[in-house]
Design an enzyme around this catalytic site. Structure first.
Site, PDB file in Angstrom:
ATOM      1  CB  VAL A  78     -10.828  -5.922   6.842  1.00 54.40           C
ATOM      2  CG1 VAL A  78      -9.786  -6.673   7.649  1.00 54.40           C
ATOM      3  CG2 VAL A  78     -11.837  -5.239   7.774  1.00 54.40           C
ATOM      4  CD  GLN A  90     -10.622  -9.161  20.107  1.00 53.04           C
ATOM      5  OE1 GLN A  90     -11.845  -9.046  20.069  1.00 53.04           O
ATOM      6  NE2 GLN A  90      -9.824  -8.131  20.312  1.00 53.04           N
ATOM      7  CG  ASN A 158      -2.833  -7.133  -6.840  1.00 55.94           C
ATOM      8  OD1 ASN A 158      -2.763  -5.907  -6.949  1.00 55.94           O
ATOM      9  ND2 ASN A 158      -3.974  -7.805  -7.013  1.00 55.94           N
ATOM     10  NE  ARG A 160      -5.381  -2.157 -11.544  1.00 55.27           N
ATOM     11  CZ  ARG A 160      -6.182  -2.515 -12.541  1.00 55.27           C
ATOM     12  NH1 ARG A 160      -6.341  -3.807 -12.821  1.00 55.27           N
ATOM     13  NH2 ARG A 160      -6.818  -1.609 -13.268  1.00 55.27           N
ATOM     14  CG  HIS A 164      -6.388   1.851  -4.405  1.00 56.88           C
ATOM     15  ND1 HIS A 164      -7.290   1.197  -3.600  1.00 56.88           N
ATOM     16  CD2 HIS A 164      -6.965   3.039  -4.726  1.00 56.88           C
ATOM     17  CE1 HIS A 164      -8.371   1.949  -3.458  1.00 56.88           C
ATOM     18  NE2 HIS A 164      -8.198   3.068  -4.122  1.00 56.88           N
ATOM     19  NE  ARG A 169      -6.946   3.093   4.450  1.00 60.47           N
ATOM     20  CZ  ARG A 169      -8.085   3.315   5.093  1.00 60.47           C
ATOM     21  NH1 ARG A 169      -8.188   4.359   5.901  1.00 60.47           N
ATOM     22  NH2 ARG A 169      -9.124   2.519   4.908  1.00 60.47           N
TER      23      ARG A 169
END
Length: 226
Positions: A78, A90, A158, A160, A164, A169
């Site tokens: 996030v 939770q 999206n 783009r 990234h 990652r």
């Protein structure tokens, strides 16, 4: 971990090329979408990707469903702000049975570490249930739950932002769990838009590593193209 591509913009490469071509065309986008030859679509995409004019990539998006990942992963995920997320709560979902957890291989492969891990999870589970039984709301009892507890999340990005995300990652220096998820997402996205995702992944796929002294020194494990 389970990763599924729920939805993506239909014909994302043509949609992006149409948006880009509209700036210079005398006709409307709907006509371009219908009539632009495939070779022209690829030519426009080559210009977009080569020139760095990536705003048009925002006209196509992808939605993934991810199950069986830890809260440790979703806390990292996030941080990618130009995205939309909906995660299993939770606060409203109570864990009445055994806590589902993600156990790192570094822990699972060491019997002593694995036993310590299991014991800590069992104690957290016992205390969590005791709080629920005592009438403590689930939204408060959850404060005891470890980062290892499994979660489910829906992710929309999206193109783009997705590129990234893959840069950061898919890198060998990314944390192992989110790196695994990123590679699975790329494997699903690639067949839908081979040109857009041809060089997607860690920066070393299409250039030099920006990590400096922190560079892993290993070649990038390329996803099979095509």
């Amino acid at each position: 971990m389970q990763v599924e591509l729920l939805y993506h913009t239909p014909d994302p490469e043509r949609a992006i090329a149409t948006a880009a071509r509209l700036c210079y065309a005398p006709v409307g986008a709907a006509e371009l979408m219908e009539t632009m030859p495939d070779e022209r679509v690829e030519s426009v995409l080559a210009t977009i990707m080569g020139s760095g004019h990536h705003s048009t990539l925002e006209h196509a998006s992808y939605t993934f469903a991810v199950d069986g990942v830890s809260r440790a992963l979703t806390h990292q995920l996030v941080r990618h702000r130009i995205a939309s997320f909906n995660q299993q709560s939770q606060r409203y979902v109570k864990f009445s049975d055994e806590l589902p957890v993600v156990k790192p291989e570094s822990v699972a492969s060491d019997p002593q570490a694995s036993a310590l891990f299991d014991g800590a999870v069992a104690k957290a589970q016992e205390a969590y249930r005791a709080l629920l039984d005592a009438g403590v709301p689930a939204e408060d009892a959850r404060y005891l739950l470890p980062n290892a507890v499994e979660s489910k999340i829906v992710i929309t990005m999206n193109v783009r932002e997705l590129l990234h995300f893959f840069e950061l990652r898919c890198c060998n220096r990314a944390q192992w769990e989110i790196r695994d998820m990123a590679h699975r997402m790329l494997e699903l996205a690639l067949p839908t838009a081979p040109y857009l995702f041809m060089d997607a992944g860690a920066p070393c796929v299409h250039g030099t590593c920006p990590e400096g002294k922190m560079c892993c020194g290993n070649p990038y494990p390329r996803v099979t193209r095509g």
